[in-house]
Structures are given as C-alpha cells and as structure tokens.
Enzyme design. Sequence first.
Site, mmCIF file in Angstrom:
data_model
loop_
_atom_site.group_PDB
_atom_site.id
_atom_site.type_symbol
_atom_site.label_atom_id
_atom_site.label_comp_id
_atom_site.label_asym_id
_atom_site.label_seq_id
_atom_site.Cartn_x
_atom_site.Cartn_y
_atom_site.Cartn_z
ATOM 1 N N ARG A 102 0.926 -1.195 0.083
ATOM 2 C CA ARG A 102 0.119 0.080 -0.183
ATOM 3 C C ARG A 102 0.920 1.438 0.057
ATOM 4 O O ARG A 102 1.916 1.035 0.591
ATOM 5 C CB ARG A 102 -0.883 0.009 1.431
ATOM 6 C CG ARG A 102 -1.863 1.115 1.474
ATOM 7 C CD ARG A 102 -2.907 1.086 0.518
ATOM 8 N NE ARG A 102 -3.856 1.949 0.949
ATOM 9 C CZ ARG A 102 -5.149 2.202 0.056
ATOM 10 N NH1 ARG A 102 -5.038 1.832 -0.976
ATOM 11 N NH2 ARG A 102 -6.282 2.755 0.633
ATOM 12 N N THR A 375 -9.968 0.334 -9.497
ATOM 13 C CA THR A 375 -8.947 -0.464 -8.981
ATOM 14 C C THR A 375 -9.103 -1.669 -9.695
ATOM 15 O O THR A 375 -9.964 -1.814 -10.547
ATOM 16 C CB THR A 375 -9.262 -0.797 -7.467
ATOM 17 O OG1 THR A 375 -9.198 0.315 -6.648
ATOM 18 C CG2 THR A 375 -8.584 -1.831 -6.800
HETATM 19 N N1 GLY Z 1 -8.356 2.964 -3.492
HETATM 20 C C1 GLY Z 1 -9.398 1.912 -3.127
HETATM 21 C C2 GLY Z 1 -9.008 1.347 -1.805
HETATM 22 O O1 GLY Z 1 -8.039 0.970 -1.244
HETATM 23 O O2 GLY Z 1 -10.237 0.610 -1.106
#
Ligand code: GLY
Length: 566
Positions: A102, A375
């Site tokens: 992340r 995503t």
């Molecule tokens: N950016 C979408 C998520 O990480 O939930």
Amino acid sequence: MKRLLLLAFLALQFSCKTSETHKVEDQKIRGEIGEHAMVVSAREEASKIGLSMLLQGGNAFDAMVATEMALAVSYPFAGNLGGGGFMVYRKANGETGALDYREKAPLKASRNMYLDEEGNAVPERSQVGELAVGVPGTVAGIFAVHEKFGSLPMEQILEPVIALAQNGFVISENQQKTLEAYQEMFIKVNKDTILFAGNFSAGDTLRNVQLARTLERLAQNGKKEFYEGKTAEILVDYLKERGGIISLEDLSSYEAVWRKPIEIDYQGYSVISMSPPSSGGIVMGQILKMIEPYDIEKFGHNSLKTIQVITEAERRAYADRSFYLGDPDFVDIPTQFLTSVEYLHNRMKDFTFEHATPSSEIDHGNIPGYESMETTHYSIVDQQGNAVSVTTTLNGAYGSKLYVEELGFFLNNEMDDFSAKPGEPNMFGLLGAEANAIEPGKRMLSSMTPTIVEKDGKLFMVLGSPGGSTIITSVMQTILNVVEFDMGMQEAVNAPRFHHQWYPDEVVFEPKLFDKELLDSLRSKGYQVNERNSRILGKVDAILRLPNGSLEGGADRRGDDTAVGY
Ligand code: GLY
C-alpha cells in the site's frame, strides 16, 4: 424462474463478449476451464503474459509479477507502477500469507493538509494533482514477491512486458470511452498534453516507449532503480517542480510489509483475506459471521429476506470500519473482538425482517457519496497448486491524473483514502475517524479484499474485485453465490449485485437487474433503494477449483476481463 432467465441472459452476453464459456458435465454455465493453471485479469494481454510465465516453468509468484506489470502497460486506468496494492497467497503446501504494498503518506504530510483556512476539507487537493500522491508501493511489492518466492529471473519475467510497452496494446471500446472522458482533465492537471490525452479509437495501438525504458532499467537495476536510482530522481524532481512533497527519503525508506491475513470460518469454509491497512478481510469476515446463523440458502439468491439480512449486516460492519480501522503500524485494531462470534451475533440482535434499521440508529452521522471503481484485481493458480490473489490500484481512474511523461506512468491519488478531517466522509462517502487520520509515513485505510477460500483444507476459490467500498460486498456475494447458491464460478461472477455501506443509508442495486416487486417490498419495509445511478458494482476476477481438480475462471462480463488457462 426469473432469476434463471436473467442469469442465462447475462451468461449469453458474457459468452459473446469476452471469452468462451464451456459446458462441463454438471451442466452449469461455466467460464474458461484449465486442467492445470489459470490467470484471470482485467486485460487479455496481462492474463496471457501471466500464463506465459507458467508455461515457461515459472510459478504463480512469477506470474504475479508479470501480470501486475502487464496491467501497468495495458490497463493504465488502474494497473500501475505509481500506485500500490495487496496480495494474499496460498502455497501448494497450504502455507498462507499476505503482502502489503500500500502507498504511504509522505514524511511532509500533515493532518490538516487538505483543509482550507476555515477548517473545511477541500476534496480536490486530495483527489487530483501533486498533493494527492502517496508514496508508491507497487515496485517494492513485485520485488518483495520475487525475492521471497520467484523462480524465474526478473529479466525473463519483464521481457514480454517490455515488448508489450514497446509494440503497444490494442485500445478496447471501454478504453476509448474512458480515455475520451478524461482527456480534458489530463491536459488540465498536467498543464500540457500527455501520451494518454491523444485521440484514440478502439482498435488503435498504443505504444508507451518511455514506460518500456523504465521497465528496462528496473530489470537491470532492481528495486533500487525505482526508490533510489535515476527513476527516483526523475520522479521527485517532477513532483517538486509542481509543488509536491514526496522526497528521495520517502522513496528510499519505503518497504512492502509481509502481514498475517485475516482468516474467518464460514459454514466450514476457511476464508482468507487481507488484513489492515485494508479493511477488506475484517469487514467481509464480520458480514459473513453476522449472516451465518440465517439460512440464506433456503431464503434464495437475491430474495427479499437474503437482501435484508446481508444489507443489515453490511450496515453494521461498515459502521465499525469507519470507527476502528486504520494502519495497524499506527493504531491498535481490536481485530479479535471485531470478528468474534459473540460480538457479531449480538450486533444483529436488533435486526428484524419487519423493517429496515435506520443507519442513524446504528452509529455516527449522515454521509452522502460513493467510492470509485478504479482499482483492479487478478487471480492466479499455477500447475503446482500455488494461488495468488492480488488487488492493485491508483485509487481514482488514472489516479491523480498526473502522468510522468519521462517515466511513462500515472501517479496515484491514494491520499484521498485517508480521512482528510476525522469525523467527515472522504469523497466516496466512507466516514473517517481518528484511526484513519493523516500522519507522516502512515498507510491509508483500504477496502481491497484479495481473498482465497479453502474447503476441507484444500484450495477452493481465488477472487477479488475493484470498486472501492463495494469491493468487500462484491467479493462476499460472489463467495455466497458459490457456497450457498451452488453457482459455478462464471455464473457467480455474472450474477447481479447490491451494496450497503452504512452511509449513505441506501441499498444500491445494479440497474435493471432486480425485479420491481422485490424493490417495492424493500421500500415498503423502509429501505432506501437506489437504482438510479447506472453503475456496476465490482468487477470480480476469480478461479474455482472443480471437484475433478480442473480450474474454472470467472472473468467479469462488466469489463474487458479475460480468463486464460491450460
Ligand atoms: N483506493 C481504493 C481502496 O484502497 O479501497
């Protein structure tokens, strides 16, 4: 009967559009079947490049690296070098784990960086341009996977990806539409035209020579190239020139982190999914445990009672998400408590089939809006039985819209997944709290839910989805479609979906796929039904191990997604 007709219709649509469907002995509508291995992703090129690693003797982890990078080339909408993601894996020997790559808040980030003088959140600052960008994690992610589990040399893995960038990929109709939609914004945010702001039509070939060069340097110099080398310098200079705050120190100190996944037992199936900083595993686990005492198989798929039980469980789980969840390296998360049977059964005590429970009676304030779809997820099972489930993102479509022309990729706008002002919603309607407030070096809370399901201790299903806050409920409904409603993988992926996230207090249904009488019954019980916005919910790419050991791919009909197996 209506449901059967609807599913047959959807299956027909799918078979005409993306990949062949196959009939196997059980007469279910099946997707791509592979005897040995399968890759399912948002683009055919990426699925094929992933599978080519397996055909060259590589494993699922080599295929992960190849697929991730091939999506960065052919699906720049969400595939990325400038973003981040999560991987859940299960090795053939049953060992499981998870990787967190992340993005992080830059060291110069501060709690109030998106507030104006009056203390109000200014959404644009966290959504587009230089300040929206979190420190990218994807390149660290692929090198961490390769170092721990890879079996082929990185040069060999990246070779077809570099060729794809050099020779180009063919623009699909969906891509033409999104590129057109964002053309103006690309030029505005970048203050100039960029490669992706050209006038492309479906069928055109798009070559990205700069990205090919960046990938060549990565193949030669490794992770350091991106975080300390020439690529790092170009990236930091580019952002600095525009008033961005990411420094060389941010890049050189970035590490992907191996984490323990969340494991939930549902009706004897072991559901293994992503742990914080993604909310996916905990929230999906909470919903599953809350609905477990109800016989939804008997109620029927997408029936009134099933929708009520799931909606009420979702409402309660998303309320907990908002309050408790954030980066585990910064906040203490009471995971065991939140996923305990006693707590979750108690949470449903005030539920009745008579009427909806208003969200205002469950917890905090009243919030409008929704999270984006931008995503991407891919699922891989190799010939040895190793499985990987990966969700990766730039957050919004093409992220912050900032495109580093010299490097050939877009940068994320993941900073918007923080709560810019604790107690107020982000742009997608998810309510943030202290746990997800901005702090330097902290990871923003995610909804990504890469998941693997075991049955009787053996690999059963691999799946995940894009869709922001709707990721969790899309993944969960797909699992239920198979384990409760006896669907095949493709059928389960095709099936119509609905979603509730506490606030806004409404159930969103995929348009024109649910009976009017059903929706009217829900309205009469006090549910706010939203079928207005023509939006799809999730885009699930999944693999199911069939009783005879072969693999069924489920590639979502809602996009260009493709399953390839052998
Ligand atoms: N950016 C979408 C998520 O990480 O939930």
